[in-house]
Design an enzyme around this catalytic site. Structure first.
Site, PDB file in Angstrom:
ATOM      1  N   SER A 167       0.838  -1.201   0.000  1.00  0.00           N
ATOM      2  CA  SER A 167       0.000   0.000   0.000  1.00  0.00           C
ATOM      3  C   SER A 167       0.870   1.247   0.000  1.00  0.00           C
ATOM      4  O   SER A 167       1.945   1.268   0.610  1.00  0.00           O
ATOM      5  CB  SER A 167      -0.891  -0.005   1.246  1.00  0.00           C
ATOM      6  N   TYR A 181      -3.118  -1.315  10.593  1.00  0.00           N
ATOM      7  CA  TYR A 181      -2.880  -1.740   9.207  1.00  0.00           C
ATOM      8  C   TYR A 181      -1.535  -1.237   8.702  1.00  0.00           C
ATOM      9  O   TYR A 181      -0.720  -2.004   8.176  1.00  0.00           O
ATOM     10  CB  TYR A 181      -4.014  -1.225   8.318  1.00  0.00           C
TER      11      TYR A 181
END
Length: 298
Positions: A167, A181
């Protein structure tokens, strides 16, 4: 796609390659493992690689869906073997890597895609330590356990390619409510970047694909993400195909590097902007929740 949309797409997302012939040249006849293969990016990538002639090993927790995917690929003339496994369990990963090593030659490509997204305010995590355990297990420890079992044969064979699906959040200033996360994804990203020079010396390349937003079931619990432009899983598969073909160190949107630099050089202003954004968004969310509760009582 019109010109303006095409420009925005190229700025916002990693590079993509949809040329089937180039992908076939890169993967035909090669043994490729894809984790998180039963849904979203993993499923789309598996289908794309199988169509290009790869000999697929697909891994995911959902055995029934994984079997259906393998059956679909094989019925279409491809080659896929399903390996149901929970990558959050170290013992299960150990069994998995032993089975793969016994049943197949050293892997040519590993697409490390399995992961878990989580957005939750700190206020709601005081009694949820399992949030951190779950994200650490699947985003950090699981991929490491898997590679520790597969890499010795790849290094001895002196060839291979690790493609990490990551990401943009691990490259820029951390955002409020994404701590569990971002920390877990960032940990694996850091580890893989650390071992990459050692792997490269033994003929194993490492590429990380940094996605901004992909429209999979992982974003469904976060309605705000629906407002932003994102890729469909098939388009994300093209970005992974680009990484496999080019074997570059990274495949990231063009804006990531300047944003990463700004997050260091302008750390103070970036931090203040994050505070302001959080306060505004949190206030809007609180108003929305209150309105919903009032409507429910009517």
């Amino acid at each position: 796609m019109n010109l303006a949309a095409n420009v925005i797409d190229r700025l916002v997302n990693p590079a993509r390659t949809s040329d089937p012939e180039r992908l076939r040249e890169a993967v035909s006849g090669k043994t490729v493992l894809v984790t998180g293969a039963s849904y979203g990016i993993g499923e789309a990538t598996s289908r794309r690689l199988a169509a290009a002639g790869a000999r697929l090993l697909i891994v995911a927790r959902s055995a029934e869906r994984l079997d259906d995917l393998a059956a679909s690929i094989n019925a279409g003339g491809g080659h896929a073997v399903a390996y149901p496994a929970d990558l959050t369990e170290e013992a299960a990963v150990s069994v998995l890597t032993k089975q793969i090593s016994e049943n197949h030659p050293p892997l040519d490509i590993v697409v490390s895609n399995a992961g878990k997204s989580l957005r939750r305010s700190l206020h709601h995590q005081y009694e949820r330590p399992h949030d951190f355990q779950r994200t650490i297990d699947i985003n950090y420890l699981g991929p490491i356990w898997l590679l520790l079992g597969l890499l010795p044969a790849m290094r001895e064979n002196r060839r291979g390619h690790i493609v990490n699906v990551s990401s943009v959040g691990v490259r820029v200033a951390p955002g409020p409510q994404w701590g569990a996360y971002q920390a877990s994804k960032g940990a694996f990203d850091r580890w893989l970047r650390s071992v990459a020079p050692e792997l490269h010396a033994d003929g194993v390349d490492v590429t990380t694909v940094y996605f901004a937003l992909v429209r999979t079931r992982m974003i469904e619990p976060t309605p705000i993400l629906r407002r932003f432009p994102g890729l469909h899983p098939d388009e994300a598969a093209d970005a992974i195909a680009h990484a496999i073909i080019e074997r570059s160190r990274t495949n990231a949107p063009p804006w990531v590097w300047p944003a990463e630099l700004a997050s260091v050089v302008l750390a103070g202003p970036v931090d203040r902007a994050a505070r302001l954004w959080h306060r505004r968004f949190f206030a809007e969310s609180a108003v929305g929740r209150s309105a919903a509760k009032r409507g429910a009582r009517r």
